[in-house]
Design a protein around this motif. Structure first.
Motif, PDB file in Angstrom:
ATOM      1  N   PRO A 597    -149.243  29.704   2.080  1.00  0.00           N
ATOM      2  CA  PRO A 597    -148.759  28.942   3.202  1.00  0.00           C
ATOM      3  C   PRO A 597    -147.442  29.987   3.769  1.00  0.00           C
ATOM      4  N   VAL A 598    -147.318  30.190   5.027  1.00  0.00           N
ATOM      5  CA  VAL A 598    -146.375  30.940   5.632  1.00  0.00           C
ATOM      6  C   VAL A 598    -145.433  30.287   6.625  1.00  0.00           C
ATOM      7  N   LEU A 599    -144.242  30.338   6.315  1.00  0.00           N
ATOM      8  CA  LEU A 599    -143.290  29.558   7.373  1.00  0.00           C
ATOM      9  C   LEU A 599    -142.401  30.716   7.764  1.00  0.00           C
ATOM     10  N   PHE A 601    -138.777  31.008  10.078  1.00  0.00           N
ATOM     11  CA  PHE A 601    -137.584  30.418  10.797  1.00  0.00           C
ATOM     12  C   PHE A 601    -136.790  31.321  11.407  1.00  0.00           C
ATOM     13  N   LEU A 607    -138.029  26.029  12.747  1.00  0.00           N
ATOM     14  CA  LEU A 607    -139.325  26.606  12.238  1.00  0.00           C
ATOM     15  C   LEU A 607    -139.696  27.250  13.659  1.00  0.00           C
ATOM     16  N   ILE A 610    -145.986  28.570  11.648  1.00  0.00           N
ATOM     17  CA  ILE A 610    -146.497  28.029  10.430  1.00  0.00           C
ATOM     18  C   ILE A 610    -148.185  28.264  10.555  1.00  0.00           C
ATOM     19  N   ASN A 611    -148.652  28.663   9.432  1.00  0.00           N
ATOM     20  CA  ASN A 611    -149.875  29.072   9.300  1.00  0.00           C
ATOM     21  C   ASN A 611    -150.715  27.862   8.765  1.00  0.00           C
ATOM     22  N   ALA A 614    -150.160  26.218   5.167  1.00  0.00           N
ATOM     23  CA  ALA A 614    -148.684  25.532   5.075  1.00  0.00           C
ATOM     24  C   ALA A 614    -149.153  24.239   5.228  1.00  0.00           C
ATOM     25  N   LEU A 615    -149.811  23.979   6.547  1.00  0.00           N
ATOM     26  CA  LEU A 615    -150.063  22.712   6.664  1.00  0.00           C
ATOM     27  C   LEU A 615    -151.041  22.016   5.778  1.00  0.00           C
ATOM     28  N   ILE A 621    -144.202  19.804   3.850  1.00  0.00           N
ATOM     29  CA  ILE A 621    -143.647  19.322   4.776  1.00  0.00           C
ATOM     30  C   ILE A 621    -143.769  18.031   4.743  1.00  0.00           C
TER      31      ILE A 621
END
Length: 626
Positions: A597-599, A601, A607, A610-611, A614-615, A621
């Motif tokens: 996961p990549v976020l 900011f 934010l 998001i990839n 990550a979802l 989240i």
């Protein structure tokens, strides 16, 4: 007053002399200038004295009030006439004087030609008369005359007189000077002193002689006696043959007599003079003048001059010597006739001058109204231009100074209007370039702005990467205009040319072979191209084509150069946008393909990215606010 004095003085001189109108006009226009100059000098001196009196004693001239503008200061038309009226009067008087001088010279030349022609005709016939008379007498002076008896000699002399219509009397003399025979026989023959001298010279061996004698009785011309010596084969004088004639009756002198009589019929006088300046014939046909001395001037060569006659009147004289002899023909006409001829020539010109002067005054009077009206129109047009109203055309008529001024105003209006339209197009171009990062949409305002002033094709060729779908190393081209696709084959050639020069100017491609064209390649009649550079990097070329040859002005080159600068900016922005977009797409592909996961900011903790990994992570989240 000084200007008005000149015509008054000329009129006074005209009425101050007696004679015909021609004589008066001649005196008024040519003989009164000394008096006129003297009176003019008096007026100038009086004006100078009055000016000094005004400067040094102004109180004598009365009290001076407040200055008010004169009519010439408040009216351009009045100012023009006040300043040009003296010049016009002087010009009219000068033209009148010049007209009279020219007419006088023309009349003088015509008189000279008339007198010269008459004198030449008379002078040409006189040598023929003298040579013919001497030749005829020499042909008859045969030794056989002295072998005849007295009756035979009288018969032969009578035959000579009748067979040759030249002499009116012929006489034959023996070696002692005695008369042997004469014709006509009923006239007594008495020799004068000159005839006796001629007879003696002939007996001494002089073969031929010619003498002039006084007229007989009521004759109006001198006698001419021809003397021929009759000699035998050994050259011994056997006797003398003499023949008499006069100028008025001889058929060989009739051309000269008739020519001189024409001069007499015009009021002139013609005369034939011998080598001693004695009158042999005069058109006055007075016997007392014959063999009298001519008192006028006789130049050595043919000449035309004016002299005063014995009566005190002026006359024009032409003198023509005869060829090969010392006789002279004199033809003259009174100067009064020449002046009358000059007046007949000058009067129509003077009337025309007067009519032209009146017409010129009226023409100037009404034409100045047109000038002042045009100036008012130009003032109104300048007011409209200052208010920014450039859609009101100015009607231009004529090519004179006023027309040129009107034309300059109209060109200024059209130039300002064209500059405003050009600025509006450039504004649209700059707005379109700034609003679009996509190269295809960004160049459309540029192409449409270049399609003005008769352009049939405009093309832009870019060799740098400026779009996402552009193949690597391949140029991209855009075009507009009815012939844009027809001339697309010229793009590589133009790219090659503009890389080596600042611009490509070809006003007539039919006369220029700068491009290496392929067979069958369509070309425009005229072409103007410029390279596209941005920060020293070559991006491509922008060029326009015309269907007809034309000369490119500085405005055409400047406008295309501005569009080229906008094209460079659009290409650079599109290239940067394409580069950024490619980077974004690559980053997005990396994020979507990674399993972690990549976020992402920002500095405020918001934010940004998001990839999918990550979802899909449970509990990463829990909630989100927009």
């Amino acid at each position: 007053m000084g200007i008005l004095f000149i015509p008054i003085s000329i009129a006074a001189a005209f009425f101050s002399v007696n004679g015909k109108v021609a004589v008066r006009v001649d005196y008024a226009l040519t003989g009164s200038w000394i008096t006129l100059l003297a009176r003019t000098a008096e007026l100038v001196i009086a004006c100078v004295i009055a000016e000094f009196a005004y400067i040094f004693t102004p109180k004598l001239w009365g009290r001076s009030g407040p200055l008010v503008p004169s009519p010439s200061q408040t009216s351009l038309q009045t100012r023009f006439f006040v300043r040009t009226f003296p010049l016009i009067i002087a010009l009219i008087l000068t033209m009148m004087f010049a007209d009279w001088v020219v007419a006088g010279n023309a009349a003088r030349d015509m008189t000279r030609e008339r007198l010269a022609g008459t004198a030449q005709v008379a002078a040409d016939s006189l040598p023929y008369f003298l040579e013919s008379g001497q030749g005829l007498l020499l042909n008859q002076a045969r030794p056989e005359l002295f072998t005849l008896d007295a009756d035979g000699q009288r018969s032969e002399i009578t035959r000579m007189l009748r067979s040759v219509p030249f002499f009116n009397r012929i006489g034959l003399f023996d070696a002692n000077g005695n008369i042997l025979a004469q014709a006509p026989s009923e006239q007594s023959l008495s020799l004068g002193e000159r005839e006796k001298v001629a007879l003696d010279l002939a007996l001494k061996g002089v073969p031929a002689q010619t003498y002039t004698l006084k007229p007989i009785a009521s004759d109006i011309s001198a006698q001419v006696v021809f003397v021929a010596s009759v000699q035998d084969a050994a050259g011994k004088s056997l006797g003398v043959l003499m023949g008499w004639t006069n100028l008025q009756e001889n058929p060989f002198t009739q051309p000269a007599i008739e020519a001189l009589k024409k001069i007499g019929g015009m009021g002139g006088e013609g005369a034939i003079l011998d080598e001693n300046r004695q009158i042999l014939y005069d058109t006055l046909e007075t016997s007392s003048l014959v063999m009298s001395d001519y008192l006028g001037t006789i130049p050595e060569t043919a000449d035309f001059f004016e002299e005063t006659s014995q009566l005190g009147t002026r006359r024009m004289v032409y003198v023509q010597p005869t060829l090969g002899h010392q006789w002279t023909v004199v033809a003259s006409l009174p100067s009064e006739g020449v002046q009358s001829l000059a007046l007949s020539i000058a009067i129509p010109l003077l009337l025309i001058l007067l009519g032209v002067s009146v017409a010129a005054y009226l023409l100037l009077r009404f034409s100045l109204r047109g000038v002042t009206g045009t100036l008012r129109t130009l003032s109104q047009q300048a007011t409209l231009i200052s208010q920014g109203q450039l859609n009101s055309p100015l009607m231009v008529s004529g090519v004179d100074e006023v027309g040129q001024l009107s034309n300059a105003f109209e060109r200024m209006r059209l130039s300002l209007k064209a500059r405003l339209l050009e600025l509006n197009r450039l504004l649209e171009v700059s707005q379109g370039v700034a609003a679009n990062l996509d190269i295809e949409r960004a160049v459309q305002p540029i192409l449409h702005a270049a399609l003005s002033d008769g352009v049939s094709a405009v093309r832009m060729v870019l060799v740098q990467p400026v779009s996402l779908d552009q193949e690597t190393g391949q140029p991209v081209a855009f075009g507009a205009g009815p012939a844009a696709n027809l001339y697309n084959g010229l793009d590589p050639l133009i790219i090659e040319q503009v890389q080596r020069m600042e611009m490509l100017v070809m006003p007539n491609m039919a006369r220029m072979r700068r491009l290496n064209l392929k067979a069958g390649q369509a070309v425009p009649a005229a072409l103007l191209g410029m390279p596209i550079y941005h920060e020293s990097q070559f991006y491509g070329a922008l060029w326009i084509g015309y269907d007809t040859p034309r000369q490119f002005t500085e405005e055409n080159i400047r406008f295309l150069s501005t569009l080229t600068a906008q094209s460079a900016l659009a290409a650079a922005n599109a290239g940067l946008y394409a580069t950024a977009e490619i980077g974004r797409q690559r980053l997005e592909a990396v994020l979507y393909s990674t399993p972690e996961p990549v976020l992402v900011f920002d500095e405020r903790g918001r934010l940004l990215l998001i990839n999918p990994a990550a979802l899909q992570t449970v509990g990463l989240i829990t909630w989100a606010t927009p």
